[in-house]
Design a protein around this motif. Structure first.
Motif, PDB file in Angstrom:
ATOM      1  N   UNK A 145     -35.125   0.291  12.975  1.00 37.71           N
ATOM      2  CA  UNK A 145     -34.267  -0.753  13.527  1.00 37.71           C
ATOM      3  C   UNK A 145     -34.976  -2.099  13.427  1.00 37.71           C
ATOM      4  N   UNK A 146     -34.328  -3.129  12.867  1.00 36.47           N
ATOM      5  CA  UNK A 146     -34.982  -4.440  12.746  1.00 36.47           C
ATOM      6  C   UNK A 146     -35.366  -5.070  14.082  1.00 36.47           C
ATOM      7  N   UNK A 147     -34.708  -4.658  15.176  1.00 42.73           N
ATOM      8  CA  UNK A 147     -34.999  -5.233  16.490  1.00 42.73           C
ATOM      9  C   UNK A 147     -36.012  -4.429  17.293  1.00 42.73           C
ATOM     10  N   UNK A 148     -36.466  -3.315  16.760  1.00 46.29           N
ATOM     11  CA  UNK A 148     -37.323  -2.420  17.531  1.00 46.29           C
ATOM     12  C   UNK A 148     -38.708  -3.024  17.765  1.00 46.29           C
ATOM     13  N   UNK A 149     -39.086  -3.277  19.022  1.00 48.17           N
ATOM     14  CA  UNK A 149     -40.442  -3.769  19.283  1.00 48.17           C
ATOM     15  C   UNK A 149     -41.505  -2.726  18.972  1.00 48.17           C
ATOM     16  N   UNK A 150     -41.147  -1.461  19.099  1.00 50.45           N
ATOM     17  CA  UNK A 150     -42.106  -0.400  18.792  1.00 50.45           C
ATOM     18  C   UNK A 150     -42.418  -0.393  17.297  1.00 50.45           C
ATOM     19  N   UNK A 151     -41.367  -0.448  16.468  1.00 45.38           N
ATOM     20  CA  UNK A 151     -41.611  -0.475  15.026  1.00 45.38           C
ATOM     21  C   UNK A 151     -42.437  -1.699  14.648  1.00 45.38           C
ATOM     22  N   UNK A 152     -42.088  -2.844  15.185  1.00 45.76           N
ATOM     23  CA  UNK A 152     -42.836  -4.051  14.835  1.00 45.76           C
ATOM     24  C   UNK A 152     -44.306  -3.932  15.229  1.00 45.76           C
ATOM     25  N   UNK A 153     -44.583  -3.336  16.354  1.00 49.76           N
ATOM     26  CA  UNK A 153     -45.959  -3.228  16.794  1.00 49.76           C
ATOM     27  C   UNK A 153     -46.787  -2.433  15.785  1.00 49.76           C
ATOM     28  N   UNK A 154     -46.262  -1.302  15.366  1.00 47.03           N
ATOM     29  CA  UNK A 154     -46.979  -0.477  14.386  1.00 47.03           C
ATOM     30  C   UNK A 154     -47.027  -1.173  13.018  1.00 47.03           C
ATOM     31  N   UNK A 155     -45.895  -1.716  12.570  1.00 49.66           N
ATOM     32  CA  UNK A 155     -45.828  -2.315  11.238  1.00 49.66           C
ATOM     33  C   UNK A 155     -46.736  -3.532  11.134  1.00 49.66           C
ATOM     34  N   UNK A 156     -46.742  -4.388  12.142  1.00 46.29           N
ATOM     35  CA  UNK A 156     -47.544  -5.599  12.060  1.00 46.29           C
ATOM     36  C   UNK A 156     -49.031  -5.299  12.163  1.00 46.29           C
ATOM     37  N   UNK A 157     -49.381  -4.250  12.857  1.00 47.47           N
ATOM     38  CA  UNK A 157     -50.787  -3.838  12.866  1.00 47.47           C
ATOM     39  C   UNK A 157     -51.216  -3.382  11.473  1.00 47.47           C
ATOM     40  N   UNK A 158     -50.340  -2.677  10.772  1.00 46.78           N
ATOM     41  CA  UNK A 158     -50.629  -2.266   9.396  1.00 46.78           C
ATOM     42  C   UNK A 158     -50.780  -3.488   8.494  1.00 46.78           C
ATOM     43  N   UNK A 159     -49.844  -4.431   8.608  1.00 48.49           N
ATOM     44  CA  UNK A 159     -49.920  -5.650   7.795  1.00 48.49           C
ATOM     45  C   UNK A 159     -51.236  -6.377   8.043  1.00 48.49           C
ATOM     46  N   UNK A 160     -51.602  -6.480   9.313  1.00 45.18           N
ATOM     47  CA  UNK A 160     -52.856  -7.153   9.667  1.00 45.18           C
ATOM     48  C   UNK A 160     -54.043  -6.468   8.992  1.00 45.18           C
ATOM     49  N   UNK A 161     -54.052  -5.153   9.008  1.00 46.62           N
ATOM     50  CA  UNK A 161     -55.172  -4.419   8.416  1.00 46.62           C
ATOM     51  C   UNK A 161     -55.217  -4.604   6.901  1.00 46.62           C
ATOM     52  N   UNK A 162     -54.055  -4.538   6.246  1.00 46.47           N
ATOM     53  CA  UNK A 162     -54.003  -4.711   4.792  1.00 46.47           C
ATOM     54  C   UNK A 162     -54.409  -6.129   4.418  1.00 46.47           C
ATOM     55  N   UNK A 163     -53.884  -7.115   5.146  1.00 41.51           N
ATOM     56  CA  UNK A 163     -54.196  -8.509   4.825  1.00 41.51           C
ATOM     57  C   UNK A 163     -55.672  -8.826   5.070  1.00 41.51           C
ATOM     58  N   UNK A 164     -56.230  -8.266   6.133  1.00 38.90           N
ATOM     59  CA  UNK A 164     -57.644  -8.491   6.423  1.00 38.90           C
ATOM     60  C   UNK A 164     -58.526  -7.912   5.325  1.00 38.90           C
ATOM     61  N   UNK A 165     -58.106  -6.765   4.792  1.00 45.43           N
ATOM     62  CA  UNK A 165     -58.938  -6.086   3.787  1.00 45.43           C
ATOM     63  C   UNK A 165     -58.846  -6.757   2.410  1.00 45.43           C
ATOM     64  N   UNK A 166     -57.646  -7.180   2.016  1.00 45.95           N
ATOM     65  CA  UNK A 166     -57.454  -7.659   0.642  1.00 45.95           C
ATOM     66  C   UNK A 166     -57.102  -9.145   0.566  1.00 45.95           C
TER      67      UNK A 166
END
Length: 696
Positions: A145-166
């Motif tokens: 769901x685009x409005x899900x705060x739970x999904x965003x929390x997990x997804x943005x943590x992944x983005x942060x990790x990928x962006x930090x690494x590369x």
């Protein structure tokens, strides 16, 4: 730069909070630029589907084919993170280094397009709910769901990790947020979406009374007294409130745009490289208003596939390319995905004819694309898209398709000098996703015509006449255009309507077709006769719509044929150029023109859907009357388009026909590497690109 230390301890229970959504789109000025050397030739690569032993072979073949930009980590979430929250980058590290070692640039995905099964099993509340109230489950893609705060929390943590690494890796050239956002999950009706919709409505309308006015809730006793009474427009036992449905479309587009912003913000904390996502400017997907999205992109990118459910898929390809260029503000853009052959999601998935791969690809380049990329590199052996074509087919490199891929790579490389140049047009066509949503509503005068039918018909006539077209949003600056075409623009704001009035008053000509200017931004009809927004401009007044049944032909006094629609109209201040000879509006005007005076331009009106030949003749009169440019030698079978950098011009001639054609030309022909001095033969099914000195 070599990456070390591939396993990262990043427990899911400590993920960062969701960043707030920005209120307004950020300006494009000052954003990082995409600075690839020449025209990019590339693909999506999904190495997680293959044994690592295949990766080195793939990279060697990419170099052989001329591939120089590869999108990776698009669907990599399950390969990067397990349910313990730890990230394992070892495989992705290896792929990044292999590509980097081969000199291949990377379009790095954030891996968030589809959550892994462990996440939806742990948090089923992130799953999207459809308009019938049923939940959609894992097993496909975009199960969130685009409005899900739970999904965003997990997804943005992944983005942060990928962006930090590369984020500072020298092979990375571009960031790719998620994938085809809104393709499947744009319209969610879960409880979280309902709460978010209410918040969006409060911000948009301010008060419940203003919302009631905007939606016309006095009809059918729908008046609201509290925000908590409002739901998303789930299915009802009758037709739904059109204002509610329209606002939900707007909300859903904005909600996903807010999600894009959140990913981009996470990336920018670690990288100064350009960021984009792949739009879907195509005939079968309409969920996002890309006019509001485009200012957020560092570079505009699009996915496009020929849709053989359409009458003219080739013309729709050209329209989509011109519309994508419009989203890019007239500048170059990236073709992020298209296909080497058949797709896998149409009722009949047609293979491309020999030479069609080149023609389709260079049509995009001719209309502004500075990248020619494909889904995908190697055809999958399993999964939903295993019969989707790829650069390396199931048949392998001993195949006609692979040889075509190699030839295309060579030609794209020969066109590197075209990168950065622009297309110039003196005809504009107004297009609106909002009007598309409102026009194709549940209740309308006829379901036999949809918004895109008019758009494609008018664009097709211009295309057949060899007219270059800029597709622009309502309210855009129309300075410099000789002709502005307005096909079926049902919804238009007063200020946007006034922009057309001003352009005509300044000397531009206009061609407006039926079912235009009918309602304002709230889907409220303008009273006094149609087309309410442009009655005075056009010098007409439509008293009644008179659509006819499919299969019922309409004749005009000129001999032209039409179908599906007739206006019962009077010409108040316009000349009648043609009349209905039969049908429900027999004897009444069908085509009018209000001639400009004191420097103003002419304003044409078309009150029916003309058949192809008659429409082309009418559009030709409007084009020629406005003094707009028609490319010599162009036709329905031969596309002629120019790009220029101000000093040189590149003329693209794409021959879709079965006979050779000749064009007058002088300069260097880039596809064959030959000089041209006077006449150039373009063989049937071929493409030629002539570099000419001097601007177009």
């Amino acid at each position: 730069m070599t990456i070390t230390g591939s396993t990262v301890d990043h427990p899911a229970t400590t993920l960062a909070p969701i960043p707030p959504q920005q209120a307004e789109p950020a300006p494009a000025a000052g954003r990082p630029r995409f600075e690839h050397q020449g025209i990019a030739f590339g693909c999506d690569y999904n190495p997680e589907q293959w044994d690592p032993a295949v990766w080195r072979e793939d990279v060697a073949l990419m170099r052989e084919a001329g591939v120089d930009l590869v999108a990776i980590n698009i669907f990599g979430w399950a390969a990067l993170q397990g349910p313990d929250g730890r990230y394992d980058f070892s495989a992705l590290d290896e792929v990044v280094e292999l590509l980097h070692g081969a000199g291949i640039r990377i379009n790095l995905g954030t891996a968030t397009a589809s959550p892994p099964p462990w996440l939806t099993a742990r948090h089923p509340e992130i799953l999207p709910v459809m308009e019938d109230g049923t939940t959609r489950y894992p097993g496909g893609r975009q199960a969130w769901c685009p409005s899900s705060p739970v999904f965003r929390r997990y997804a943005l943590a992944l983005v942060e990790a990928v962006a930090e690494r590369y984020g500072e890796h020298p092979a990375v050239e571009l960031w790719h947020v998620s994938n085809e956002l809104g393709c499947h999950n744009a319209l969610c009706h879960c409880d979280e979406s309902t709460r978010a919709f209410r918040r969006w409505l409060r911000e948009r309308h301010g008060t419940i009374d203003e919302l009631n006015r905007a939606w016309g809730t006095s009809f059918w006793s729908q008046r609201y007294t509290d925000w908590d009474e409002i739901l998303t427009p789930k299915l009802t036992i009758s037709s739904r409130n059109p204002g509610q449905v329209l606002d939900f479309q707007r909300f859903s587009s904005d909600e996903l745009l807010g999600y894009y912003r959140a990913e981009a913000e996470a990336i920018r904390r670690h990288s100064a490289l350009p960021i984009t996502t792949n739009f879907m400017v195509t005939a079968h997907i309409r969920n996002l208003d890309y006019w509001t999205w485009a200012p957020e992109m560092d570079v505009v990118a699009n996915d496009h596939y020929l849709d053989h459910r359409l009458g003219e898929p080739r013309t729709e390809l050209a329209f989509a390319a011109d519309l994508t260029r419009g989203l890019a503000g007239g500048g170059p853009w990236l073709l992020m995905e298209h296909s080497t052959g058949s797709v896998n999601w149409q009722p009949v998935n047609l293979a491309k004819e020999p030479g069609q791969l080149l023609r389709n690809s260079l049509t995009h380049v001719a209309r502004g694309a500075d990248a020619v990329c494909f889904f995908q590199w190697r055809a999958s052996l399993q999964g939903s898209e295993k019969f989707h074509s790829a650069l390396v087919p199931h048949a392998g490199t001993d195949s006609a398709l692979w040889r075509e891929v190699g030839e295309l790579g060579r030609i794209v490389g020969a066109l590197d000098e075209v990168a950065g140049s622009r297309v110039h047009a003196d005809v504009a066509l107004l297009f609106s996703w909002e009007s598309w949503w409102a026009s194709d509503a549940e209740t309308r005068p006829t379901h036999a015509i949809e918004y895109l039918d008019q758009v494609h018909a008018l664009y097709g006539a211009l295309h057949d006449l060899g007219v270059s077209v800029d597709v622009v949003r309502p309210g855009a600056d129309l300075t410099g255009y000789r002709l502005v075409v307005v096909p079926g623009l049902y919804l238009v704001r007063d200020a946007d309507a006034a922009a057309l009035d001003a352009a005509v008053a300044s000397g531009a000509h206009a061609l407006v077709t039926f079912y235009s200017g009918i309602v304002d931004e709230h889907d409220r009809v303008r009273p006094g006769g149609y087309p309410g927004a442009w009655r005075d401009l056009l010098g007409i007044r439509v008293e009644e719509f008179a659509p006819v049944l499919p299969g019922t032909g309409l004749a005009l006094e000129s001999g032209a044929r039409a179908s599906l629609w007739a206006d019962r109209l009077e010409a108040t201040d316009a000349a009648v150029l043609d009349r209905f000879a039969d049908g429900p509006a027999a004897g009444g005007p069908a085509v009018t023109r209000r001639q400009g005076v004191d420097g103003a331009g002419d304003a044409w009106y078309l009150g029916t859907l003309l058949e192809r030949e008659g429409l082309r003749d009418l559009v030709a009169r409007a084009v020629d009357g406005a003094g707009a440019t028609r490319e010599p030698g162009a036709s329905a079978e031969v596309e002629v388009t120019r790009r220029t950098d101000g000093e040189r011009t590149w003329r693209f001639v794409v021959n879709h026909g079965s006979a050779d054609v000749e064009v007058d030309a002088r300069g260097a022909e880039l596809v064959t590497g030959s000089a041209v001095d006077g006449r150039l033969t373009v063989p049937a099914g071929a493409v030629r690109v002539i570099r000419e000195e001097g601007a177009a």
